[in-house]
Write an enzyme that holds these catalytic residues in place. Sequence first.
Site, PDB file in Angstrom:
ATOM      1  N   LYS A  22       0.847  -1.203   0.000  1.00 45.59           N
ATOM      2  CA  LYS A  22       0.000   0.000   0.000  1.00 45.59           C
ATOM      3  C   LYS A  22       0.880   1.250   0.000  1.00 45.59           C
ATOM      4  O   LYS A  22       0.666   2.176  -0.777  1.00 45.59           O
ATOM      5  CB  LYS A  22      -0.868  -0.028   1.257  1.00 45.59           C
ATOM      6  CG  LYS A  22      -1.447   1.307   1.682  1.00 45.59           C
ATOM      7  CD  LYS A  22      -2.321   1.206   2.914  1.00 45.59           C
ATOM      8  CE  LYS A  22      -1.599   1.405   4.201  1.00 45.59           C
ATOM      9  NZ  LYS A  22      -1.279   2.777   4.585  1.00 45.59           N
ATOM     10  N   ASN A  23       1.916   1.256   0.857  1.00 42.46           N
ATOM     11  CA  ASN A  23       2.712   2.477   1.031  1.00 42.46           C
ATOM     12  C   ASN A  23       3.693   2.720  -0.103  1.00 42.46           C
ATOM     13  O   ASN A  23       4.418   3.704  -0.092  1.00 42.46           O
ATOM     14  CB  ASN A  23       3.435   2.451   2.389  1.00 42.46           C
ATOM     15  CG  ASN A  23       2.442   2.624   3.528  1.00 42.46           C
ATOM     16  OD1 ASN A  23       1.273   2.930   3.299  1.00 42.46           O
ATOM     17  ND2 ASN A  23       2.885   2.387   4.743  1.00 42.46           N
ATOM     18  N   CYS A 116      -4.132  12.014  13.320  1.00 43.01           N
ATOM     19  CA  CYS A 116      -4.805  10.714  13.293  1.00 43.01           C
ATOM     20  C   CYS A 116      -4.499  10.073  14.643  1.00 43.01           C
ATOM     21  O   CYS A 116      -3.808  10.645  15.466  1.00 43.01           O
ATOM     22  CB  CYS A 116      -4.311   9.873  12.124  1.00 43.01           C
ATOM     23  SG  CYS A 116      -2.708   9.183  12.412  1.00 43.01           S
ATOM     24  N   ARG A 121       1.111  14.237  13.370  1.00 43.17           N
ATOM     25  CA  ARG A 121       1.614  13.945  12.021  1.00 43.17           C
ATOM     26  C   ARG A 121       1.571  15.180  11.119  1.00 43.17           C
ATOM     27  O   ARG A 121       0.910  15.206  10.100  1.00 43.17           O
ATOM     28  CB  ARG A 121       0.850  12.768  11.413  1.00 43.17           C
ATOM     29  CG  ARG A 121       1.021  11.513  12.269  1.00 43.17           C
ATOM     30  CD  ARG A 121       0.320  10.317  11.697  1.00 43.17           C
ATOM     31  NE  ARG A 121       1.016   9.839  10.490  1.00 43.17           N
ATOM     32  CZ  ARG A 121       0.561   8.797   9.791  1.00 43.17           C
ATOM     33  NH1 ARG A 121      -0.550   8.184  10.150  1.00 43.17           N
ATOM     34  NH2 ARG A 121       1.210   8.394   8.713  1.00 43.17           N
ATOM     35  N   ASP A 304       5.714   0.242  12.006  1.00 42.12           N
ATOM     36  CA  ASP A 304       4.466  -0.421  11.572  1.00 42.12           C
ATOM     37  C   ASP A 304       4.390  -1.859  12.030  1.00 42.12           C
ATOM     38  O   ASP A 304       3.359  -2.503  11.883  1.00 42.12           O
ATOM     39  CB  ASP A 304       4.334  -0.346  10.039  1.00 42.12           C
ATOM     40  CG  ASP A 304       4.100   1.082   9.594  1.00 42.12           C
ATOM     41  OD1 ASP A 304       4.205   1.340   8.381  1.00 42.12           O
ATOM     42  OD2 ASP A 304       3.839   1.938  10.447  1.00 42.12           O
ATOM     43  N   ARG A 396      -8.258  -0.631   5.454  1.00 39.52           N
ATOM     44  CA  ARG A 396      -7.408   0.360   4.793  1.00 39.52           C
ATOM     45  C   ARG A 396      -6.064  -0.244   4.410  1.00 39.52           C
ATOM     46  O   ARG A 396      -5.400   0.243   3.516  1.00 39.52           O
ATOM     47  CB  ARG A 396      -7.178   1.552   5.727  1.00 39.52           C
ATOM     48  CG  ARG A 396      -8.420   2.357   6.004  1.00 39.52           C
ATOM     49  CD  ARG A 396      -8.063   3.615   6.717  1.00 39.52           C
ATOM     50  NE  ARG A 396      -6.867   4.168   6.114  1.00 39.52           N
ATOM     51  CZ  ARG A 396      -6.002   4.938   6.768  1.00 39.52           C
ATOM     52  NH1 ARG A 396      -6.230   5.251   8.014  1.00 39.52           N
ATOM     53  NH2 ARG A 396      -4.936   5.411   6.184  1.00 39.52           N
TER      54      ARG A 396
END
Length: 415
Positions: A22-23, A116, A121, A304, A396
């Site tokens: 995803k990133n 978030c 952030r 992560d 997500r």
Amino acid sequence: MDKIIIQGGKPLNGIVKISGAKNSALPIMAAGLLAEGTSVLKNIPDLLDIRTLIKLLEGFGAKVQFNQDQITLNAHHITNTEAPYELVKTMRASVVVLGPLLARMGKARVSLPGGCAIGARPIDRHLKAFEAMGAEIKVEAGYVEATAKKLHGATIIFDDITVTGTENVMMAAVLAEGTTIIHNAAREPEVTDLAEYLIKMGAQITGAGTDTITIQGVERLQGAPHSVIPDRIEAGTYMMAFAMTGGTGQVTHVVPEHFASLTAKMREAGIEITESETEVFVKGPQKIKSVDVVTHPYPGFATDFQAQFMAMMAIADGTSTISENIFENRFMHVGEMLRMGADIRIEGKLAVVKGVSHLSGAPVMATDLRASASLILAGLVAEGETEISRVYHLDRGYEVLEKKLSQLGAQIWRV
Ligand code: EPZ
């Protein structure tokens, strides 16, 4: 509001194919805005965030087709350069459209992402870099307004590592006049993947993957084909799931080097791991040993992985300390794990995790993407039933998670 129910205690066994990262897909799709032609992007995971970015790109006037794991993107006609709050608030990574819009169109109006769960952030480092390259930045009514007749190269020294900040500057610099040098650049594999795609489009970039990246601006870029790297965080999450449940499993279509720091820590914890070129084999031990972890930018232990690793340490044999150095508030999962019987104490950036003999299923709430994955892992080993609410966080970042897990033997379903 979907919920996920898990009956814990079943070992996971089998093979799981890892999806594209995803990133990596997100900045690469945004980079598609830099070319007037068509790009065909492969190994794109079907996730909420990907769909959100597609809506944003179409809002700019790009043509996007998404079928199976392939995106065909044509950004010939960009008719709008505004990224609206209602989309950006659901995905802070939308900030990666700033660089390409500035470079291609000379202007961008992007809603500030807002904080978030895991922290404020801010994007101050991104904006300072754009100013150094000649952009005029205004922040008002919750939007960043950036304009630049023509961006020029600059020497950017990031105070501290920023992954999307490095990506944004790289994407702004490829069409700027002259040379841009980024010092203290992020070295994550996703940054290198983006650089490789930009180079295929005709960009001149050297040093991606090191802490100094040099970009020589060019006149224009062409669309190009690219296949996105595998998702190292998804891979690591499944590796920990096999280890924690005492199963034997394999993750395939991965680049083992991208999560070497996790593999080293898991081996230190007594978990048997063997690797080939594109797959990793994990055998869960009787008892997992407690090991200490410090999160750090790549190639250090990725933040992560922190929440998932904590779930594994919660049932390990001994006491471990987990130090979170990247985000100021990334221990939201601790409160939920305590409800499941974990023994964890937070002291500032440090979590002290005392392994317990077992966790007990309970209703818990997901707060952010990786925290929700850690609660799934905890539920897989807990005695009894765990019910996880707010699972949209999961959607997500993990493609068909409960399907992949039930194929491995987990008693898991979505209600
Ligand atoms: C990327 O976020 C990832 N997201 C995150 O993954 C990941 O956790 C993070 O890098 C760290 O590895 C994407 O790539 C889309 P940063 P990013 O800029 O780029 C502070 C996931 O789970 N900072 O490297 O937003 C910031 O507050 C997500 O997939 C500033 O202060 O992270 C943070 O504390 C979660 N000012 C730290 O630096 C800035 O201008 C690292 O942030 C930029 C960042």
